[in-house]
Design a protein around this motif. Sequence first.
Motif, short mmCIF file in Angstrom:
data_model
loop_
_atom_site.label_atom_id
_atom_site.label_comp_id
_atom_site.label_asym_id
_atom_site.label_seq_id
_atom_site.Cartn_x
_atom_site.Cartn_y
_atom_site.Cartn_z
N ASN A 32 -2.75 14.80 -2.73
CA ASN A 32 -4.15 14.99 -2.30
C ASN A 32 -4.34 14.34 -0.93
N THR A 76 -6.45 12.92 1.54
CA THR A 76 -7.75 12.27 1.48
C THR A 76 -8.66 12.60 2.67
N ASP A 91 2.83 11.48 -3.26
CA ASP A 91 1.83 10.47 -2.93
C ASP A 91 0.55 10.85 -3.66
N GLY A 118 0.80 -1.22 0.00
CA GLY A 118 0.00 0.00 0.00
C GLY A 118 0.82 1.27 0.00
N GLY A 119 0.12 2.38 0.08
CA GLY A 119 0.79 3.67 0.21
C GLY A 119 1.66 3.66 1.47
N THR A 120 1.15 3.02 2.50
CA THR A 120 1.86 2.95 3.77
C THR A 120 3.20 2.23 3.63
N TRP A 160 -2.08 12.27 5.91
CA TRP A 160 -1.27 11.27 5.23
C TRP A 160 0.18 11.67 5.09
N GLN A 194 -6.53 1.42 -4.93
CA GLN A 194 -7.90 1.17 -4.46
C GLN A 194 -8.86 2.35 -4.46
N LYS A 195 -8.44 3.50 -4.98
CA LYS A 195 -9.38 4.62 -5.04
C LYS A 195 -9.79 4.88 -6.48
#
Length: 366
Positions: free
Chosen positions: A150, A152, A173, A76-78, A103, A196-197
């Motif tokens: 962005n 979120t 990101d 993921g982004g994480t 984030w 996933q978005k």
Amino acid sequence: LEGRKINFAAGPAKLPEEVLLKMQEEQLNFNGLGVSVIEMSHRSKEFGALLNETISLIRELMNVPDNFEILFMQGGGTGQFAAIPLNLKGSHDHADYIVTGAWSSKAAEEAEKYIKVKKVFQPSKPYVTVPDQDKWVHDEKAAYLYYCANETVQGIEFTPTAPESHNVPLVADVSSNFMARPFDFKDHGVVFGGAQKNLGAAGLTIVIVRKDLIGKQQAITPAVFSYKEMIANNSLYNTPPTGGIYTTNLVLKWIKSKGGLQAIYELNLQKSGLIYGIIDNSNGFYHCAVDKSYRSIMNVCFRIGGAAGNEDLEAEFLKGAAERNMISLKGHRSVGGIRASLYNAITLEETQVLATWMNEFQKAHS
Ligand code: PMP
């Protein structure tokens, strides 16, 4: 489609119905192979073709320059919050971070495990804007300058351009505005986001890396997080998220069929403009705290009943929305209020249903 909700979720989020139907159609038998994509070897010729086509589609739609590699990773982004300092530190001693919301704040915190983090300005809560760039403290010796394109949770988007780089590679990101608008790779070193978005299913992380930055990884970098290792293996160092790559492949074809990023962007402007317009013309009944220059076209965050928000009114709004088939409009728990995520798959018609409800709700309460 019968039984489908209008899904304003922040992610995982709505996918285009055309994509879901195509997945359904191909679920038992992909391309006459007699198996679905998720049942195929990731080393098969057929999957290799799908993977390469997906990379080509990203390159084409986003206009990714030739000196960038496109990687499919997991975590993921994480995961990238750690992978970035692990891969880019090189001989530098620190990295610069622009903290504009939840984030980028998390990214900076995670990075501290692997590199010295300097913030270009002291972040102040509540996050509502991007502070004046002239006042940032930059350091040209930084390994990179990190920003979240962005936010979120807060609905803050760097618009229309990326921050000034001051001669260090920018790391962006783009998890929640990936392909929501045309993207300029100028000055960027790494552009990453979860799929996933806007681009598919959870489990696939897309990382776009400038070639000259490859090979600066720290010795402790796990192989699955190493850009060098991933590039050497065309993202097949280990088993990639095959179903996620397939889903993104279909979403990319859908974006292309809609006319590409410029067309998608114009529609996104129209959708978000419709909701912000109602907020701004509501005499304060609806309140968006975000600086107008940085309002997100993806995540529209607002309070109801004034700037501080009236939780009873907000609960009533959400209940009425649910009765009108609209779900997942609750704001992130850290900020409260309402958040309408208007990702690419959300149609103008769906946005209009929300707009109609907002107008109706205000009328009933004035
Ligand atoms: N960055 C942004 C901007 C996000 O919105 C999110 C997830 N909502 C993340 C990073 C974290 O992504 P993941 O859950 O894929 O680790």
